[in-house]
Design an enzyme around this catalytic site. Sequence first.
Site, mmCIF file in Angstrom:
data_model
loop_
_atom_site.group_PDB
_atom_site.id
_atom_site.type_symbol
_atom_site.label_atom_id
_atom_site.label_comp_id
_atom_site.label_asym_id
_atom_site.label_seq_id
_atom_site.Cartn_x
_atom_site.Cartn_y
_atom_site.Cartn_z
ATOM 1 N N LYS A 59 5.776 -11.816 -0.515
ATOM 2 C CA LYS A 59 5.138 -10.709 -0.301
ATOM 3 C C LYS A 59 5.995 -9.939 0.719
ATOM 4 C CE LYS A 59 0.653 -9.337 2.089
ATOM 5 N NZ LYS A 59 -0.339 -10.025 2.774
ATOM 6 N N SER A 134 -5.032 -8.569 0.747
ATOM 7 C CA SER A 134 -3.596 -7.442 0.626
ATOM 8 C C SER A 134 -2.419 -8.302 -0.200
ATOM 9 C CB SER A 134 -3.089 -7.326 1.926
ATOM 10 O OG SER A 134 -2.937 -8.239 2.642
ATOM 11 N N SER A 158 -6.550 -12.347 2.974
ATOM 12 C CA SER A 158 -5.409 -11.831 2.083
ATOM 13 C C SER A 158 -4.565 -12.756 0.973
ATOM 14 C CB SER A 158 -4.539 -10.915 3.141
ATOM 15 O OG SER A 158 -5.005 -9.486 3.283
HETATM 16 N N1 GLN Z 1 -9.386 -7.475 3.999
HETATM 17 C C1 GLN Z 1 -8.760 -7.769 5.208
HETATM 18 C C2 GLN Z 1 -8.317 -6.451 5.841
HETATM 19 O O1 GLN Z 1 -8.274 -5.859 5.423
HETATM 20 C C3 GLN Z 1 -7.476 -8.869 4.803
HETATM 21 C C4 GLN Z 1 -6.307 -8.443 5.645
HETATM 22 C C5 GLN Z 1 -5.341 -9.656 5.594
HETATM 23 O O2 GLN Z 1 -5.579 -10.856 5.696
HETATM 24 N N2 GLN Z 1 -4.114 -9.264 5.749
HETATM 25 O O3 GLN Z 1 -7.949 -6.717 7.110
#
Ligand code: GLN
Length: 490
Positions: A59, A134, A158
């Site tokens: 990532k 994400s 995420s």
């Molecule tokens: N959906 C969560 C957010 O928007 C997930 C974020 C993450 O795990 N980086 O904060």
Amino acid sequence: MSYKPSGELITYCKEWEAKIGAFIELAESAEPENPPVDIPPEFPAEARALITDLPFAVKDNIAVKNFSLSCGSKLLASLRSPYSATAVVKLQALGARVIGKTNLDEFGMGSSTDNSGIQKTNNPWDYSRVPGGSSGGSAAAVAAGMVPFALGSDTGGSVRQPAAFCGVVGLKPTYGTVSRFGLVAYASSLEGIGIIADSAARTRAVFAVIRGKDPMDDTSRNFPVCAPPLYPSLNETGKSTAKNTTGIIGVLSAEAEALEPEVRRSFELTKERFTALGYKLTDVEIPALKYGVPAYYTIATAEASANLARFDGIRYGKRPDWSENPDNLIDKARDAGFGDEVKLRILLGTFVLRSGFQDRYYLRAQKIRAGIRSGFEALLGGSYGDTAQNAPQMDAILLPVFPTRAFGRGPNSLSPFSQKAADLFTCCANLAGLPAVSFPASVEDNLPVGMQLLGRAFSEPILLDMAEAYEKIHPFPHPPGFKAFWCPAL
Ligand code: GLN
């Protein structure tokens, strides 16, 4: 010798990439890096075959030397990393090769990868839908068979949610078990590097390699000696070899939750399948669940507003061509570089932290967090090695990953507010620092549905045993056009 994939694999990856746009940067070959790192002693030789000489994706908020480190942000679009994250170095030491950097919601903020300031990524099962987020690029690349595994980061879901949307495995480890050195910080007390892979066996092998105390990250730690080992895992009859397990899975009573009918059907099916595998299922309530999302967004945005202060166009980030004075330079750099979601979260974070108001939001959120942690401890028995450990009533809790399958764009999208509310099943593991694995439970109307197993601290070996036992009987699905270039299991 540099890693040179066969011409057939290169063509295959290029074809997929044109359709899904999973990578921000994709190399055609990779030079070996052989940093001197000890191989974990318990790591069986056979498990090497699941990692060594294979390409993997990372990532783009995790540092890999000489690769992009854009974090999905326009502000950092031209940044190249001068060093590699510890997790990456450990995998390279075993002969795995980074083949590219994957797309993400800017700084990890989102559930669709559409918040990337760089590009869109499509779901390999249906190009009109999002891959989740994400870590959407990592999940899409694994699902398409471009790489056998990828690293992501999980702050509130995420890794698990895009894994569920794309039909692959996603592991969010116990807080601190994988070094965060080289992971660009979003919400430091919640997040960690996680694994997305094509099978439970490969997830286990990658976790065995990247976990452990790292002098570069003071919050990192080794598994306590009394925690179950990752190997040996299942015996010949497909049963877990872990000792002192209860054979009981708690099931979240999700009657009151607004699940898409396909997700509810998959949840019911998963319960039946675990019963058929010999587990005893028992309903559990998690009363704090309904406060999880507001507590998560309060803490995550508060930490993000502080962590993102470093991106000022001076030390990091694209500097504007001209400015009136230093303050104006920072304003302009941040205004042009950050996307709307990031700006919204910085505003929210500074709002909940503003002087005189911490009691009302931030401290209250921390109390909810403590309540959620003790709620889980009452069911799961606390961490291995805690002297005051409650007797575990169950080995894990089964719950959905997300209330919907992969959603579409435009009118078929979920509003930014609904996307946040939908984090309820994932963000609790982060608030409590507990491990959770999401695995493909079934395909409903041509889209995969993932389910989640959450366990006590350091119970990854047990969670992976359960996912692997499930996978052995119900092999994980693949999107149309998938070709297998690597064997998923030992
Ligand atoms: N959906 C969560 C957010 O928007 C997930 C974020 C993450 O795990 N980086 O904060």
